[in-house]
Write a protein that holds these residues in place. Structure first.
Motif, PDB file in Angstrom:
ATOM      1  N   TYR A 310       0.801  -1.223   0.000  1.00 55.43           N
ATOM      2  CA  TYR A 310       0.000   0.000   0.000  1.00 55.43           C
ATOM      3  C   TYR A 310       0.835   1.276   0.000  1.00 55.43           C
ATOM      4  CZ  TYR A 310      -3.942  -3.081   0.948  1.00 55.43           C
ATOM      5  OH  TYR A 310      -4.902  -4.065   0.863  1.00 55.43           O
ATOM      6  N   VAL A 311       2.092   1.205   0.424  1.00 60.98           N
ATOM      7  CA  VAL A 311       2.975   2.378   0.403  1.00 60.98           C
ATOM      8  C   VAL A 311       4.292   1.957  -0.250  1.00 60.98           C
ATOM      9  CG1 VAL A 311       3.987   4.256   1.753  1.00 60.98           C
ATOM     10  CG2 VAL A 311       1.914   3.142   2.567  1.00 60.98           C
ATOM     11  N   PRO A 312       4.261   1.686  -1.543  1.00 61.83           N
ATOM     12  CA  PRO A 312       5.486   1.232  -2.206  1.00 61.83           C
ATOM     13  C   PRO A 312       6.563   2.300  -2.213  1.00 61.83           C
ATOM     14  CG  PRO A 312       3.763   1.697  -3.819  1.00 61.83           C
ATOM     15  CD  PRO A 312       3.125   1.782  -2.468  1.00 61.83           C
ATOM     16  N   LEU A 313       7.804   1.870  -2.172  1.00 64.30           N
ATOM     17  CA  LEU A 313       8.916   2.813  -2.139  1.00 64.30           C
ATOM     18  C   LEU A 313       8.919   3.741  -3.339  1.00 64.30           C
ATOM     19  CD1 LEU A 313      11.896   0.627  -0.867  1.00 64.30           C
ATOM     20  CD2 LEU A 313      11.032   2.710   0.211  1.00 64.30           C
ATOM     21  N   GLU A 314       8.564   3.222  -4.503  1.00 61.99           N
ATOM     22  CA  GLU A 314       8.654   4.037  -5.711  1.00 61.99           C
ATOM     23  C   GLU A 314       7.691   5.212  -5.702  1.00 61.99           C
ATOM     24  OE1 GLU A 314       6.457   0.121  -6.664  1.00 61.99           O
ATOM     25  OE2 GLU A 314       8.269   0.777  -5.631  1.00 61.99           O
ATOM     26  N   ARG A 315       6.669   5.150  -4.851  1.00 66.68           N
ATOM     27  CA  ARG A 315       5.724   6.256  -4.756  1.00 66.68           C
ATOM     28  C   ARG A 315       6.330   7.436  -4.004  1.00 66.68           C
ATOM     29  NH1 ARG A 315       0.034   4.675  -2.355  1.00 66.68           N
ATOM     30  NH2 ARG A 315       0.185   3.265  -4.146  1.00 66.68           N
ATOM     31  N   GLY A 469      -2.230   7.592   3.647  1.00 68.90           N
ATOM     32  CA  GLY A 469      -1.298   6.729   4.354  1.00 68.90           C
ATOM     33  C   GLY A 469      -2.025   5.550   4.976  1.00 68.90           C
ATOM     34  N   ILE A 470      -1.280   4.613   5.529  1.00 63.59           N
ATOM     35  CA  ILE A 470      -1.917   3.402   6.058  1.00 63.59           C
ATOM     36  C   ILE A 470      -1.603   3.191   7.537  1.00 63.59           C
ATOM     37  CG2 ILE A 470      -1.763   2.289   3.808  1.00 63.59           C
ATOM     38  CD1 ILE A 470       0.318   0.322   5.267  1.00 63.59           C
ATOM     39  N   TRP A 471      -2.502   2.459   8.166  1.00 65.16           N
ATOM     40  CA  TRP A 471      -2.279   1.906   9.498  1.00 65.16           C
ATOM     41  C   TRP A 471      -2.461   0.405   9.382  1.00 65.16           C
ATOM     42  CZ3 TRP A 471      -6.059   2.726  14.238  1.00 65.16           C
ATOM     43  CH2 TRP A 471      -5.563   2.010  15.336  1.00 65.16           C
ATOM     44  N   ALA A 472      -1.391  -0.346   9.629  1.00 60.82           N
ATOM     45  CA  ALA A 472      -1.453  -1.807   9.643  1.00 60.82           C
ATOM     46  C   ALA A 472      -1.227  -2.275  11.077  1.00 60.82           C
ATOM     47  CB  ALA A 472      -0.415  -2.407   8.708  1.00 60.82           C
ATOM     48  N   ASN A 473      -2.059  -3.200  11.530  1.00 61.27           N
ATOM     49  CA  ASN A 473      -2.038  -3.630  12.934  1.00 61.27           C
ATOM     50  C   ASN A 473      -2.189  -5.130  13.043  1.00 61.27           C
ATOM     51  OD1 ASN A 473      -2.674  -3.129  16.029  1.00 61.27           O
ATOM     52  ND2 ASN A 473      -4.302  -4.456  15.264  1.00 61.27           N
ATOM     53  N   ILE A 474      -1.515  -5.708  14.027  1.00 60.90           N
ATOM     54  CA  ILE A 474      -1.799  -7.077  14.454  1.00 60.90           C
ATOM     55  C   ILE A 474      -1.618  -7.134  15.960  1.00 60.90           C
ATOM     56  CG2 ILE A 474       0.577  -7.883  14.044  1.00 60.90           C
ATOM     57  CD1 ILE A 474      -0.702 -10.624  13.309  1.00 60.90           C
ATOM     58  N   GLY A 475      -2.576  -7.774  16.630  1.00 57.53           N
ATOM     59  CA  GLY A 475      -2.483  -7.902  18.079  1.00 57.53           C
ATOM     60  C   GLY A 475      -3.826  -8.237  18.699  1.00 57.53           C
TER      61      GLY A 475
END
Length: 551
Positions: A310-315, A469-475
């Motif tokens: 979702y937030v690739p470096l090339e962007r 931007g993104i929020w990715a979560n695990i827990g």
């Protein structure tokens, strides 16, 4: 201390000189851990002798003894120690031009280290409260917990071996009651607990020895394996001595902490701090050992894959950018423990910053990021004091080699800085609340439930994440303050938490995933969490409202 420990940076760490806490040091690595079978634990209450290779407290070893103004060997730092064209102590324009000599505002990052044209170590501040201020909860072993050594599992027998520590009085970060003296005392207490491990281990071994001695029936004693006692106790004592040398090194190898490498007469280490010392050893297995690779991949792996998708470096970076790697997306990892997740983010090429509240974890991350020179330089015995849940009689005696990878080799190959990585010490909300739209991604692992008020975390993450931007979560939703009678703990279901997130984020992925935390892979007891994993994209709705600041 408040001006020196706000943020310790390893941004662009070089193979020769790595930095945290605004300080730079050459001579990495420290003394190797003692091999099993060497060294004895001192008598209970006696201080640990200095680890091999380190002088007495306050005396600088030769590796650190350089003339004032001299550059560290190979660090590419000019003698002046300043940015070109800027007075010593001044901040570069991208940091607002704030002066450093009088102390930076709480939560303000300072410039990255590494092979820059020039660098002035900048002081910072700290948000860690004194004497056992809220360390993110009761049950989060390895996540800055205040009491328990494992997530959801306390040290049940400890109350049988000594008086319980007095309950500390917590203060809110930034309150008028807080002072540099309190922060210094809290940091000193953490250091004392690290070097007091021999006494803690001796008490545990004495209890174990007395328990075995209570088996007096000859028929019962005949059933014991020949290796059970006293040979077992002696082997445990030898390995505990290795752990003691390693933990003392975390203090001795840090010039900020070295003054606290000897415990003052009459000082009593709080039980909660002793438990967190054992947690640090187990956390090294999770974050910096081959044995923790499966655990890391199941949790860090999914977050890293979401970041790349979702937030690739090339962007490139679309939020506000500061630092030495322009154009790289900026990624924040709150509650980063021993810093493996932000390291992996930086390793992918992103501008990464970890945030941690626990000084126990910060001392460990400072060592692994700054002082290691090669993989597998040290061996620790994180399970040596635990006899429960063993399959084999010697399972708890096995050593774990760390680190499985050398950070400087990855982040600065051939001394050339290719990424930016930093660690920021302090309470998440207080540090990052001013940083509106400055992050392209926020990755949280076993962090969301460390909040006393989860709405405060959600609003802060939304505030600092730029639209798109993104929020990715695990827990899980364990809620670390749930069993502390004097603490605020707002414990909501996922059905109640999700709408609060959906106000500011659009969900792209959501599922339940199985996960373990600091698991002894050879043991018979494993706690498996059914974690909520999600990836959500920040929408354009401005944050609104204000929660009571319960940190």
């Amino acid at each position: 201390l408040q001006q020196q420990r706000q943020q310790h940076c390893c941004c662009g760490v070089s193979p020769v000189s790595l930095r945290m806490g605004g300080k730079s040091r050459g001579g990495r690595g420290g003394p190797p851990a003692q091999p099993a079978g060497t060294g004895q634990l001192p008598a209970a209450g006696q201080p640990l002798p200095p680890p091999s290779g380190f002088p007495a407290a306050g005396v600088m070893p030769p590796a650190f003894a350089m003339p004032p103004g001299a550059a560290f060997p190979g660090s590419m730092l000019p003698p002046s120690g300043s940015y070109p064209g800027m007075p010593l102590g001044a901040m570069p324009p991208q940091y607002g031009g704030m002066p450093c000599t009088s102390g930076m505002p709480y939560g303000t990052p300072y410039p990255g280290a590494g092979p820059l044209p020039g660098y002035a170590p900048a002081p910072g501040g700290t948000g860690v409260a004194s004497g056992g201020a809220p360390q993110k909860g009761k049950k989060g072993g390895g996540k800055g917990s205040s009491l328990s050594g494992e997530r959801g599992k306390g040290q049940g027998r400890r109350s049988k071996r000594g008086k319980a520590a007095k309950k500390p009085v917590a203060r809110q970060p930034g309150s008028e009651d807080g002072s540099e003296d309190e922060d210094m005392q809290h940091f000193a207490d953490v250091c004392y607990s690290l070097v007091a491990y021999p006494s803690d281990a001796a008490n545990e071994l004495k209890w174990i020895e007395e328990s075995f001695a209570s088996i007096t029936d000859p028929h019962d004693r005949a059933l014991l394996l020949p290796s059970t006692t006293p040979k077992l106790i002696e082997e445990m004592r030898q390995r505990a001595a290795v752990n003691a040398a390693f933990l003392a090194m975390l203090v001795e190898s840090d010039e900020d902490a070295r003054q606290f490498s000897r415990i003052p007469r009459g000082h009593a280490v709080q039980e909660q701090n002793s438990v967190k010392v054992r947690t640090v050893l187990r956390q090294f297995v999770r974050d910096w050992a081959e044995e923790g690779a499966k655990e890391r991949d199941s949790q860090y792996g999914c977050l890293l894959r979401a970041l790349q998708k979702y937030v690739p470096l090339e962007r490139g970076a679309q939020g506000a950018h500061t630092g030495c790697c322009p154009g790289k997306p900026r990624v924040l990892t709150p509650g980063s423990g021993l810093a493996r997740l932000p390291f992996e983010v930086a390793r992918l090429g992103y501008h990464a910053q970890g945030n941690e509240f626990s000084y126990h974890m910060l001392q460990g991350s400072k060592w692994v990021l700054n002082e290691t020179s090669a993989p597998y330089t040290h061996t620790i015995f994180p399970f040596v004091l635990g006899l429960e849940h063993r399959r084999g009689s010697r399972d708890h005696l096995r050593g774990i080699k760390i680190p499985d990878i050398c950070p400087s080799d990855e982040l600065c190959p051939n001394g050339v800085q290719i990424v930016e990585l930093s660690m920021c010490a302090g309470e998440f909300v207080e540090v990052y609340a001013p940083q509106k739209d400055q992050w392209d991604a926020v990755l949280t692992c076993f962090f969301l439930d460390t909040a006393k008020n989860v709405f405060l975390y959600i609003r802060t993450i939304a505030h600092i994440t730029r639209p798109g931007g993104i929020w990715a979560n695990i827990g899980p939703l364990l809620y670390h303050y749930a069993e502390q009678p004097s603490a605020i703990s707002i414990e909501l279901s996922w059905e109640e938490v999700k709408p609060a997130i959906e106000k500011y984020f659009d969900f792209k992925e959501e599922e339940v995933r199985q996960a373990y935390y600091t698991t002894n892979t050879s043991g018979m007891f494993h706690t498996r969490y059914r974690c909520k994993y999600f990836v959500a994209v920040r929408n354009n709705i401005p944050t609104s409202g204000a929660s009571h600041p319960v940190f």
